[in-house]
Design a protein around this motif. Structure first.
Motif, short mmCIF file in Angstrom:
data_model
loop_
_atom_site.label_atom_id
_atom_site.label_comp_id
_atom_site.label_asym_id
_atom_site.label_seq_id
_atom_site.Cartn_x
_atom_site.Cartn_y
_atom_site.Cartn_z
N VAL A 275 0.84 -1.19 0.00
CA VAL A 275 0.00 0.00 0.00
C VAL A 275 0.88 1.24 0.00
CG1 VAL A 275 -1.82 1.21 1.28
CG2 VAL A 275 -1.72 -1.28 1.35
N GLU A 276 0.40 2.32 -0.62
CA GLU A 276 1.07 3.60 -0.52
C GLU A 276 1.19 3.95 0.97
OE1 GLU A 276 2.39 5.33 -2.95
OE2 GLU A 276 1.63 4.00 -4.51
N VAL A 277 2.37 4.34 1.41
CA VAL A 277 2.64 4.56 2.83
C VAL A 277 1.63 5.51 3.48
CG1 VAL A 277 4.33 5.47 4.48
CG2 VAL A 277 5.09 4.07 2.55
N SER A 278 1.27 6.55 2.78
CA SER A 278 0.36 7.54 3.36
C SER A 278 -1.07 7.05 3.48
CB SER A 278 0.38 8.82 2.51
OG SER A 278 -0.10 8.54 1.21
N GLN A 279 -1.37 5.88 2.91
CA GLN A 279 -2.75 5.40 2.90
C GLN A 279 -2.95 4.07 3.63
OE1 GLN A 279 -3.34 5.72 -1.42
NE2 GLN A 279 -4.86 7.30 -0.94
N VAL A 280 -1.97 3.63 4.38
CA VAL A 280 -2.07 2.33 5.05
C VAL A 280 -3.29 2.24 5.98
CG1 VAL A 280 -0.96 0.72 6.66
CG2 VAL A 280 0.35 1.71 4.78
N PRO A 281 -3.50 3.18 6.90
CA PRO A 281 -4.66 3.04 7.80
C PRO A 281 -5.99 3.04 7.06
CG PRO A 281 -3.13 4.68 8.66
CD PRO A 281 -2.68 4.35 7.27
N GLU A 282 -6.13 3.91 6.07
CA GLU A 282 -7.38 3.98 5.32
C GLU A 282 -7.61 2.72 4.49
OE1 GLU A 282 -5.93 8.06 6.25
OE2 GLU A 282 -4.97 6.34 5.28
N ALA A 283 -6.55 2.23 3.86
CA ALA A 283 -6.66 1.00 3.07
C ALA A 283 -7.00 -0.18 3.95
CB ALA A 283 -5.37 0.75 2.29
N ALA A 284 -6.35 -0.28 5.11
CA ALA A 284 -6.62 -1.38 6.03
C ALA A 284 -8.08 -1.37 6.47
CB ALA A 284 -5.70 -1.30 7.24
N ALA A 285 -8.61 -0.20 6.79
CA ALA A 285 -10.01 -0.09 7.22
C ALA A 285 -10.96 -0.47 6.09
CB ALA A 285 -10.30 1.33 7.71
N ALA A 286 -10.67 -0.02 4.87
CA ALA A 286 -11.51 -0.35 3.73
C ALA A 286 -11.48 -1.85 3.43
CB ALA A 286 -11.08 0.46 2.50
N ILE A 287 -10.30 -2.45 3.51
CA ILE A 287 -10.16 -3.88 3.26
C ILE A 287 -10.88 -4.68 4.33
CG2 ILE A 287 -8.48 -5.79 3.17
CD1 ILE A 287 -6.55 -3.74 1.81
N ALA A 288 -10.81 -4.24 5.57
CA ALA A 288 -11.49 -4.96 6.66
C ALA A 288 -13.00 -5.00 6.46
CB ALA A 288 -11.16 -4.31 8.00
N ASP A 289 -13.55 -4.04 5.72
CA ASP A 289 -14.99 -4.00 5.45
C ASP A 289 -15.43 -4.88 4.28
OD1 ASP A 289 -15.53 -2.26 7.54
OD2 ASP A 289 -15.38 -0.46 6.29
N VAL A 290 -14.48 -5.47 3.56
CA VAL A 290 -14.80 -6.31 2.41
C VAL A 290 -15.36 -7.65 2.90
CG1 VAL A 290 -13.82 -7.57 0.45
CG2 VAL A 290 -13.10 -5.21 0.92
N VAL B 294 -1.20 -7.83 5.94
CA VAL B 294 -1.49 -9.24 5.72
C VAL B 294 -2.99 -9.41 5.97
CG1 VAL B 294 -1.11 -11.61 6.50
CG2 VAL B 294 0.82 -10.02 6.35
N VAL B 295 -3.67 -9.95 4.96
CA VAL B 295 -5.12 -10.05 5.00
C VAL B 295 -5.52 -11.51 4.95
CG1 VAL B 295 -7.25 -9.42 3.80
CG2 VAL B 295 -5.30 -7.83 3.81
N MET B 296 -6.39 -11.92 5.86
CA MET B 296 -6.93 -13.28 5.87
C MET B 296 -8.28 -13.24 5.17
SD MET B 296 -4.51 -14.83 7.38
CE MET B 296 -5.26 -16.43 7.53
N VAL B 297 -8.39 -14.04 4.10
CA VAL B 297 -9.64 -14.12 3.35
C VAL B 297 -10.18 -15.53 3.50
CG1 VAL B 297 -10.67 -14.03 1.04
CG2 VAL B 297 -8.90 -12.37 1.69
N ARG B 298 -11.46 -15.63 3.84
CA ARG B 298 -12.10 -16.94 3.99
C ARG B 298 -13.39 -16.93 3.19
NH1 ARG B 298 -9.52 -16.16 9.02
NH2 ARG B 298 -8.10 -17.87 9.47
N VAL B 299 -13.46 -17.85 2.20
CA VAL B 299 -14.64 -17.94 1.35
C VAL B 299 -15.04 -19.41 1.20
CG1 VAL B 299 -14.15 -15.82 0.05
CG2 VAL B 299 -13.23 -18.00 -0.75
N GLY C 155 -7.95 -5.41 -4.49
CA GLY C 155 -7.04 -4.81 -5.46
C GLY C 155 -7.45 -3.43 -5.93
N LYS C 156 -8.71 -3.08 -5.74
CA LYS C 156 -9.20 -1.78 -6.20
C LYS C 156 -9.37 -0.76 -5.07
CE LYS C 156 -11.28 -3.73 -10.27
NZ LYS C 156 -12.50 -4.06 -11.01
N VAL C 157 -8.95 -1.12 -3.87
CA VAL C 157 -9.00 -0.16 -2.75
C VAL C 157 -7.98 0.93 -3.03
CG1 VAL C 157 -8.42 0.12 -0.30
CG2 VAL C 157 -9.86 -1.80 -1.04
N PRO C 158 -8.35 2.20 -2.88
CA PRO C 158 -7.39 3.28 -3.11
C PRO C 158 -6.12 3.12 -2.28
CG PRO C 158 -9.60 4.17 -2.89
CD PRO C 158 -9.68 2.70 -2.53
N GLY C 159 -4.98 3.25 -2.93
CA GLY C 159 -3.69 3.12 -2.27
C GLY C 159 -3.05 1.76 -2.41
#
Length: 93
Positions: free
Chosen positions: A10-25, A41-46, A61-65
């Protein structure tokens, strides 16, 4: 259940925002901010393999940053916590 471990750069300046957005997926169970050569590191379970593409490529992959992802599929899970729970069934009887 299919488990994927996804390393996300992730772009360094966007790590917290990207992490929060990814957690909502939907399909994402945990997001860890880590040290080392990756940012998250993201755990995905499907349930179905086809859902991996939707969750990882189409959503994460489309989350900003997000600059890149590397996906590792789990063959087996080895967890001390899970093993202890399995052997504790009926122990109180």
């Amino acid at each position: 259940m299919i488990t994927a471990i996804v390393h996300v750069d992730v772009e360094v300046s966007q790590v917290p925002e990207a992490a929060a957005a990814i957690a909502d997926v939907e399909g994402v169970s945990e997001v860890y901010s880590v040290t080392g050569d990756t940012d998250l590191v993201v755990m995905v379970r499907v349930v179905q393999q086809e859902a991996l593409a939707e969750v990882i490529a189409d959503r994460i992959g489309k989350v900003p940053g997000v600059r890149a992802t590397r996906t590792y599929l789990a063959f087996r899970a080895y967890s001390k916590h899970d093993l202890e729970a399995a052997f504790a069934i009926g122990a109180d009887e």
